[in-house]
Design a protein around this motif. Structure first.
Motif, PDB file in Angstrom:
ATOM      1  N   CYS A 154      -2.689  34.878 -14.760  1.00 13.41           N
ATOM      2  CA  CYS A 154      -1.289  35.291 -14.920  1.00 13.41           C
ATOM      3  C   CYS A 154      -0.790  36.046 -13.690  1.00 13.41           C
ATOM      4  O   CYS A 154       0.334  35.818 -13.225  1.00 13.41           O
ATOM      5  N   VAL A 155      -1.600  36.930 -13.163  1.00 11.02           N
ATOM      6  CA  VAL A 155      -1.219  37.675 -11.961  1.00 11.02           C
ATOM      7  C   VAL A 155      -1.029  36.720 -10.787  1.00 11.02           C
ATOM      8  O   VAL A 155      -0.074  36.837 -10.010  1.00 11.02           O
ATOM      9  N   ALA A 156      -1.931  35.741 -10.648  1.00  7.09           N
ATOM     10  CA  ALA A 156      -1.808  34.757  -9.565  1.00  7.09           C
ATOM     11  C   ALA A 156      -0.515  33.947  -9.711  1.00  7.09           C
ATOM     12  O   ALA A 156       0.163  33.672  -8.720  1.00  7.09           O
ATOM     13  N   GLY A 157      -0.157  33.586 -10.927  1.00  6.78           N
ATOM     14  CA  GLY A 157       1.096  32.863 -11.157  1.00  6.78           C
ATOM     15  C   GLY A 157       2.311  33.696 -10.805  1.00  6.78           C
ATOM     16  O   GLY A 157       3.266  33.197 -10.197  1.00  6.78           O
ATOM     17  N   LEU A 158       2.297  34.974 -11.169  1.00  8.32           N
ATOM     18  CA  LEU A 158       3.417  35.857 -10.840  1.00  8.32           C
ATOM     19  C   LEU A 158       3.561  36.052  -9.331  1.00  8.32           C
ATOM     20  O   LEU A 158       4.668  36.019  -8.794  1.00  8.32           O
ATOM     21  N   VAL A 159       2.447  36.247  -8.637  1.00 14.74           N
ATOM     22  CA  VAL A 159       2.493  36.421  -7.187  1.00 14.74           C
ATOM     23  C   VAL A 159       3.020  35.154  -6.525  1.00 14.74           C
ATOM     24  O   VAL A 159       3.849  35.211  -5.606  1.00 14.74           O
ATOM     25  N   SER A 160       2.575  33.992  -6.985  1.00 19.18           N
ATOM     26  CA  SER A 160       3.060  32.726  -6.428  1.00 19.18           C
ATOM     27  C   SER A 160       4.561  32.576  -6.637  1.00 19.18           C
ATOM     28  O   SER A 160       5.283  32.163  -5.723  1.00 19.18           O
TER      29      SER A 160
END
Length: 66
Positions: free
Chosen positions: A41-47
């Protein structure tokens, strides 16, 4: 009392520690724990943030050339 017949599963938790000392009296220490789903989820938000920033910069540059 009703017993639960489902097997128990444990979710793997990733952890990280960081320590930074600026001088003898001042420093910083942090610890983070996150599950694999939370990391995704964090990786998706950063992307999403990086992609939206790129679009905003493109529009700003295009508008300034006019």
């Amino acid at each position: 009392m009703v017993e639960n017949d489902r097997p128990t599963t444990t979710v793997p938790v990733h952890s990280a520690d960081v320590s930074l000392m600026i001088n003898k009296d001042a420093g910083f220490r942090a610890r983070a724990e996150i599950t694999s789903g939370g990391l995704l989820c964090v990786a998706g938000l950063v992307s999403a943030i990086l992609l939206s920033t790129a679009v905003l910069v493109h529009v700003a540059v295009r508008a300034s050339r006019r």
